[in-house]
Design an enzyme around this catalytic site. Structure first.
Site, short mmCIF file in Angstrom:
data_model
loop_
_atom_site.label_atom_id
_atom_site.label_comp_id
_atom_site.label_asym_id
_atom_site.label_seq_id
_atom_site.Cartn_x
_atom_site.Cartn_y
_atom_site.Cartn_z
N LYS A 205 -2.97 -0.08 0.68
CA LYS A 205 -2.16 0.40 1.74
C LYS A 205 -1.63 1.88 1.44
CE LYS A 205 1.90 -0.67 -0.30
NZ LYS A 205 3.26 0.34 -0.66
N THR A 262 4.41 1.70 4.84
CA THR A 262 3.99 2.78 4.02
C THR A 262 3.59 3.92 4.74
OG1 THR A 262 3.76 1.08 2.49
CG2 THR A 262 3.14 3.44 1.90
#
Length: 347
Positions: A205, A262
């Site tokens: 991620k 994120t």
């Protein structure tokens, strides 16, 4: 007072006084006897004097009972020695970056540590190993280990805002122990046994956050951001399942949850790397200005090589690595992704 607040105080040592390790120590020190260790004596002296981590997490005072030290032996004794002898569930937490995990484990090797829980997210850069594989390689089967991961910004955790994490371990006893000690107040902890899935989600991620930051910096719009996040989740799932992870894990906190946070949160260091790349800044300048580790940078190189070896299609990861390491401009990266041939979405 909640049920978790009434549990006996336990000894916990956090090894690593960066932003995330400090935030976790602050959160746990409200309910437990926590010692925060950092390897830099000068930094720890400043933190002890100011009662906050002025280097990596300024503005968040330490709870009264939080101990800080640069004495490694004292940090280990906190969970292994006489002070912990009456404690039924001491916990050792490794809060170093991936690059520092192996050296830390080597320093722990042969010691009677009760367990180890790591917070780092990524692949070891030169070996391509996930954290649990590094732990097994160094410590063997004699120490129970767990990964604690999920969508979590250090500043929000230190502030006491709500947060949900996942602990993954092959040891049911350690999973229960971590939930018992960490779950409480505004922090929820869920458990699973899919260490591969949890660690792959947490690692990849960060690469995708660089991609979405670059897309936002180029002004490509919210549609493009949504597409990158969604197709990025497909990349995470392809790699994770190829490595043995469970597909369902990537729909949870350490997959979709961490990815969304994120890629969209302005506190994300990896997202800021992408924004800076869109401005045309050089990588060394970006890293220097950031002042903190952005795990997505070295992870992009490690994952690109791993995916190539395994024959896993990861076009977004390849594009990010091309910008970071091959000198491809961010705008050209976006053009390459848009020019790819159409295909079945779920293939």
């Amino acid at each position: 007072m909640t049920m978790h607040d009434t549990k006996p105080v336990q000894n916990i040592t956090v090894l690593g006084a960066g932003a995330w390790g400090t935030a976790v120590a602050i959160a746990l020190a409200a309910r437990h006897d926590v010692l925060l260790w950092g390897r830099n004596p000068a930094q720890m002296e400043r933190s002890a004097a100011a009662r906050e981590n002025t280097d990596y997490l300024p503005g968040f005072p330490f709870p009264e009972g939080l101990q800080v030290s640069a004495d490694f032996e004292a940090a280990i004794a906190h969970v292994t020695g006489a002070a912990a002898s009456a404690d039924t569930t001491p916990l050792l937490i490794a809060a170093c970056p991936v690059a520092g995990l192996r050296p830390l484990l080597q320093a722990l090797k042969g010691r009677p540590i009760p367990n180890i829980v790591w917070l780092c997210k990524g692949f070891e850069y030169d070996t391509g190993l996930l954290p649990h594989q590094v732990v097994h390689e160094v410590l063997g089967d004699g120490v129970a280990g767990a990964a604690l991961s999920g969508p979590s910004f250090a500043q929000e955790v230190a502030r006491g805002l709500p947060c949900a994490l996942t602990v993954a371990s092959s040891s049911a006893a350690l999973r229960e122990r971590v939930v018992s000690l960490v779950h409480g107040g505004n922090m929820r902890v869920y458990a699973c046994d899919d260490m591969v899935g949890v660690e792959v989600g947490g690692a990849v991620k960060n690469i995708l956050a660089i991609a979405t930051g670059a897309a936002d910096g180029l002004g490509l719009g919210l549609n493009a951001r949504a597409a990158l996040i969604t197709r990025g989740l497909a990349e995470i799932t392809r790699l994770g399942t190829a490595l043995g992870g469970h597909a369902g894990t990537f729909m949870g906190l350490t997959g979709m949850g961490d990815l969304i946070l994120t890629c969209t949160g302005d506190l994300s260091r990896n997202r800021r790397v992408g924004l800076a790349l869109a401005e045309g800044k050089q990588l060394d300048t970006i890293v220097r200005e950031l002042g903190h580790v952005a795990e997505g940078v070295p992870c992009a190189k490690a994952v690109r090589e791993l995916a190539r070896r395994m024959g896993v299609d990861m076009p977004i990861t390849n594009a990010v690595a091309g910008v970071l390491f091959d000198g491809i401009p961010a705008a050209e990266m976006a053009g390459q992704l848009l020019a790819r041939d159409p295909r079945n979405e779920l293939a």
